[in-house]
Write a protein that holds these residues in place. Sequence first.
Motif, mmCIF file in Angstrom:
data_model
loop_
_atom_site.group_PDB
_atom_site.id
_atom_site.type_symbol
_atom_site.label_atom_id
_atom_site.label_comp_id
_atom_site.label_asym_id
_atom_site.label_seq_id
_atom_site.Cartn_x
_atom_site.Cartn_y
_atom_site.Cartn_z
ATOM 1 N N THR A 122 -3.252 2.394 -8.311
ATOM 2 C CA THR A 122 -4.443 2.701 -7.509
ATOM 3 C C THR A 122 -5.392 1.509 -7.479
ATOM 4 O O THR A 122 -5.939 1.155 -6.427
ATOM 5 N N ILE B 217 -6.670 5.651 -1.078
ATOM 6 C CA ILE B 217 -5.369 5.590 -1.743
ATOM 7 C C ILE B 217 -5.052 6.916 -2.419
ATOM 8 O O ILE B 217 -3.920 7.420 -2.340
ATOM 9 N N SER C 7 -3.563 -1.244 -5.150
ATOM 10 C CA SER C 7 -3.488 -0.948 -3.718
ATOM 11 C C SER C 7 -4.859 -0.810 -3.079
ATOM 12 O O SER C 7 -5.041 -1.158 -1.903
ATOM 13 N N SER D 14 1.326 3.923 -3.104
ATOM 14 C CA SER D 14 0.896 5.303 -2.843
ATOM 15 C C SER D 14 2.054 6.276 -3.050
ATOM 16 O O SER D 14 1.869 7.371 -3.604
ATOM 17 N N VAL E 94 0.835 -1.208 0.000
ATOM 18 C CA VAL E 94 0.000 0.000 0.000
ATOM 19 C C VAL E 94 0.866 1.252 0.000
ATOM 20 O O VAL E 94 0.654 2.183 -0.790
#
Length: 449
Positions: A279, A315, A282, A82, A78
């Motif tokens: 995107t 996110i 995650s 990001s 994650v």
Amino acid sequence: MAVTAPLGSVVSTTTAAIAYAGYSVVFTTLLALLGSALWIYTLTSYTKKIASPGGFYTFGSSAWRKKSVSFFEALTEVFAYSLLNAVNALAIYLLVNTGLKVIGISSPWWLAPLTIALGLIYPTLISLTDIKKVLGYVVTISATAEAALLVVLFVISLFRPFYPEYFTPHDVSASNVALAFVLSMVSISGAGAASYLGEETKKPTKNITQGMWLALAIGGVAMFLGTYALVSLWNGSLSDLANSNQPIIYEMYRFGTIPMIAVLILAVNSLLASNIGTTIGSSRILFNLAREDAAPTFLKHSMKNGEPVVATLLIGGLSALFSAIFTMGLGISSAFTDVAAISGIFWLAGRIIDGIGVPFFYYRINQLSWNTILIPLIATAINSSGVILSLPLPDMFSTAMLIGLVSVTAVWYIAKGRKGKPGSLVVDENNQVITIEEYMNALKKKIPT
């Protein structure tokens, strides 16, 4: 292909890698391509047996059977994606700013916030639309065009003297080679992002595995060829190349304003497509963690088309937060290189967990062999070396951020993650989500002892 983004990688992570490795960036990209091939072999050792609804951390769970390990890997993914979103958004500004500068236009004050916002808002919103249309129209067409452009640039570079010395490291420290390697490795290995689409893919264990190799072959080779072309076509000094925000824009301007603008548009589109892919991936991690009771339940909310709406928006917000914090703390140019390095460290940390876990996974299903031991361990050794040598980050600000994100992971696990079952869900060949225990038992019955 969306996350690999070969052209976007050349103007984003490769440009950041040049700041560390100079001309040796060609060597580090070649090393990253070879490392990525070993990594994709390692990853497909899982994907041809198990389809995941939430990404790599499901594979770590199948091997280690430890909630803490699975949860840590999920959060590293994650944060890595990001942060990569933030890197690409910053790269979009640097691209546009350089393009305007080349044609003699001064950038207005609002250009930075506008382009960075575009690089984050557009991928977030379009990720909420139907995934087949997004990947079919937005990604496939642009990925084909950008790969073709990089191959053309390489062909053009062959009309100039060939530089074999670029394929070996020279006048650069081991730590800088490692940092450049980490940046390139993360981009090329984006081919593995197909593993997030277990629920959306027919015959997932077959098609996701084949798709990863195809994306690596097209995207990775195009990125390597484009990196050589970028360096060999440069007319200035090494210091000028290392200090240039976007050298490919200056190089294309030599062919005229229209070719430069065309490449600029393709590069921006490539970075946007990359952020769409990260995107999508995650957000599915957060969505799946919520289904496994390892994340807040509000992350399970989805739209009518099945897209996880709250997780996707989170996110996007997290990527915007990283962009703002690093930009205010370091300035755009420094933030661009430092965030890229931190993203790479997080990403490779998770891949180390996967690599070491392959032999354990194959032992559990009674199918252990020399290749499921040796190749994953070689890939893990390469990834580990990159992380260890690149840990001395350029400044205390970035080091503090790295420590802070690890602390957030630990607190989240203690407060919520340990109470759930992170990594406990997989996808069968009918795209039904079942528990990993059910799937492993069925898998063992199919394999003769």
